[in-house]
Design a protein around this motif. Structure first.
Motif, mmCIF file in Angstrom:
data_model
loop_
_atom_site.group_PDB
_atom_site.id
_atom_site.type_symbol
_atom_site.label_atom_id
_atom_site.label_comp_id
_atom_site.label_asym_id
_atom_site.label_seq_id
_atom_site.Cartn_x
_atom_site.Cartn_y
_atom_site.Cartn_z
ATOM 1 N N ILE A 94 0.834 -1.204 0.000
ATOM 2 C CA ILE A 94 0.000 0.000 0.000
ATOM 3 C C ILE A 94 0.867 1.252 0.000
ATOM 4 O O ILE A 94 0.613 2.193 -0.756
ATOM 5 C CB ILE A 94 -0.981 -0.021 1.191
ATOM 6 C CG1 ILE A 94 -2.001 -1.154 0.988
ATOM 7 C CG2 ILE A 94 -1.672 1.321 1.362
ATOM 8 C CD1 ILE A 94 -2.850 -1.463 2.199
ATOM 9 N N ARG A 95 1.922 1.267 0.828
ATOM 10 C CA ARG A 95 2.835 2.420 0.835
ATOM 11 C C ARG A 95 3.438 2.642 -0.545
ATOM 12 O O ARG A 95 3.516 3.767 -1.032
ATOM 13 C CB ARG A 95 3.961 2.204 1.843
ATOM 14 C CG ARG A 95 3.589 2.492 3.244
ATOM 15 C CD ARG A 95 4.872 2.520 4.090
ATOM 16 N NE ARG A 95 4.543 2.293 5.463
ATOM 17 C CZ ARG A 95 5.056 1.334 6.224
ATOM 18 N NH1 ARG A 95 5.953 0.510 5.745
ATOM 19 N NH2 ARG A 95 4.683 1.209 7.477
ATOM 20 N N TYR A 96 3.901 1.562 -1.170
ATOM 21 C CA TYR A 96 4.520 1.670 -2.487
ATOM 22 C C TYR A 96 3.530 2.232 -3.500
ATOM 23 O O TYR A 96 3.859 3.120 -4.283
ATOM 24 C CB TYR A 96 5.029 0.293 -2.944
ATOM 25 C CG TYR A 96 5.575 0.337 -4.345
ATOM 26 C CD1 TYR A 96 6.900 0.710 -4.583
ATOM 27 C CD2 TYR A 96 4.762 0.055 -5.437
ATOM 28 C CE1 TYR A 96 7.399 0.783 -5.870
ATOM 29 C CE2 TYR A 96 5.256 0.134 -6.736
ATOM 30 C CZ TYR A 96 6.574 0.499 -6.940
ATOM 31 O OH TYR A 96 7.059 0.584 -8.217
ATOM 32 N N LEU A 97 2.313 1.682 -3.523
ATOM 33 C CA LEU A 97 1.322 2.117 -4.503
ATOM 34 C C LEU A 97 0.915 3.574 -4.304
ATOM 35 O O LEU A 97 0.752 4.317 -5.283
ATOM 36 C CB LEU A 97 0.095 1.196 -4.456
ATOM 37 C CG LEU A 97 0.348 -0.237 -4.934
ATOM 38 C CD1 LEU A 97 -0.854 -1.119 -4.629
ATOM 39 C CD2 LEU A 97 0.694 -0.264 -6.415
ATOM 40 N N ILE A 98 0.791 3.998 -3.056
ATOM 41 C CA ILE A 98 0.461 5.406 -2.791
ATOM 42 C C ILE A 98 1.598 6.302 -3.253
ATOM 43 O O ILE A 98 1.378 7.306 -3.946
ATOM 44 C CB ILE A 98 0.147 5.630 -1.297
ATOM 45 C CG1 ILE A 98 -1.179 4.964 -0.934
ATOM 46 C CG2 ILE A 98 0.121 7.120 -0.965
ATOM 47 C CD1 ILE A 98 -1.468 4.934 0.553
ATOM 48 N N GLU A 132 3.831 10.197 -7.107
ATOM 49 C CA GLU A 132 4.929 10.578 -8.000
ATOM 50 C C GLU A 132 4.431 10.743 -9.433
ATOM 51 O O GLU A 132 4.860 11.644 -10.143
ATOM 52 C CB GLU A 132 6.052 9.552 -7.931
ATOM 53 C CG GLU A 132 6.825 9.593 -6.633
ATOM 54 C CD GLU A 132 7.813 8.456 -6.468
ATOM 55 O OE1 GLU A 132 7.841 7.530 -7.327
ATOM 56 O OE2 GLU A 132 8.549 8.468 -5.470
ATOM 57 N N GLN A 133 3.527 9.867 -9.858
ATOM 58 C CA GLN A 133 2.965 9.964 -11.209
ATOM 59 C C GLN A 133 2.164 11.250 -11.372
ATOM 60 O O GLN A 133 2.249 11.917 -12.401
ATOM 61 C CB GLN A 133 2.075 8.754 -11.510
ATOM 62 C CG GLN A 133 2.834 7.449 -11.600
ATOM 63 C CD GLN A 133 3.873 7.465 -12.711
ATOM 64 O OE1 GLN A 133 3.557 7.745 -13.852
ATOM 65 N NE2 GLN A 133 5.112 7.174 -12.360
ATOM 66 N N LYS A 134 1.376 11.595 -10.361
ATOM 67 C CA LYS A 134 0.589 12.830 -10.401
ATOM 68 C C LYS A 134 1.516 14.042 -10.489
ATOM 69 O O LYS A 134 1.291 14.957 -11.264
ATOM 70 C CB LYS A 134 -0.285 12.964 -9.151
ATOM 71 C CG LYS A 134 -1.483 12.094 -9.136
ATOM 72 C CD LYS A 134 -2.560 12.699 -9.978
ATOM 73 C CE LYS A 134 -3.902 12.138 -9.583
ATOM 74 N NZ LYS A 134 -4.972 12.771 -10.302
ATOM 75 N N ASN A 193 -2.210 19.851 -14.254
ATOM 76 C CA ASN A 193 -3.493 19.457 -14.840
ATOM 77 C C ASN A 193 -3.898 18.038 -14.446
ATOM 78 O O ASN A 193 -4.973 17.582 -14.805
ATOM 79 C CB ASN A 193 -3.449 19.578 -16.357
ATOM 80 C CG ASN A 193 -3.288 21.016 -16.793
ATOM 81 O OD1 ASN A 193 -3.749 21.933 -16.106
ATOM 82 N ND2 ASN A 193 -2.628 21.230 -17.908
ATOM 83 N N ALA A 194 -3.048 17.351 -13.724
ATOM 84 C CA ALA A 194 -3.323 15.965 -13.340
ATOM 85 C C ALA A 194 -3.950 15.869 -11.957
ATOM 86 O O ALA A 194 -4.019 14.798 -11.394
ATOM 87 C CB ALA A 194 -2.030 15.168 -13.375
ATOM 88 N N ASN A 195 -4.417 16.979 -11.412
ATOM 89 C CA ASN A 195 -4.952 16.964 -10.059
ATOM 90 C C ASN A 195 -6.379 16.453 -9.969
ATOM 91 O O ASN A 195 -6.931 16.365 -8.893
ATOM 92 C CB ASN A 195 -4.858 18.359 -9.431
ATOM 93 C CG ASN A 195 -3.427 18.710 -9.100
ATOM 94 O OD1 ASN A 195 -2.632 17.835 -8.807
ATOM 95 N ND2 ASN A 195 -3.107 19.977 -9.139
#
Length: 90
Positions: free
Chosen positions: A55-59, A64-66, A72-74
């Motif tokens: 879960i930590r990794y995925l968050i 980081e991707q956002k 504009n990715a918000n």
């Protein structure tokens, strides 16, 4: 392999130092069973040591991707879909 084992007091100091380096906050959440199963199905084959680590990794990865995508990715995926369908997400 070393036979060195720190004393109980030193082990506690090591643990305490590690916890002080990066403050942590407990986060409790309830997820649908299907989402938890998906997390487990992704984490185990990808070498994650625990569900929490997964879960930590995925968050962290999503944040980081956002950030890399720019301001504009918000929007959340749901807000983007609403906008595409001509509905206001407000």
């Amino acid at each position: 392999m070393s036979n060195y084992a720190p004393s109980r007091e030193r082990a506690f100091d090591i643990y305490k130092e590690a916890r002080q380096k990066e403050p942590k906050t407990r986060l409790v959440t309830v997820l649908p069973t299907a989402e938890v199963e998906a997390i487990d199905e992704w984490g185990v084959p990808n070498g994650m040591e625990s569900r929490t680590a997964t879960i930590r990794y995925l968050i962290k990865f999503a944040l980081e991707q956002k950030k890399a995508a720019g301001p504009n990715a918000n929007q959340t995926p749901a807000a983007s879909a609403e906008k595409e369908n001509g509905h206001d997400a407000a």
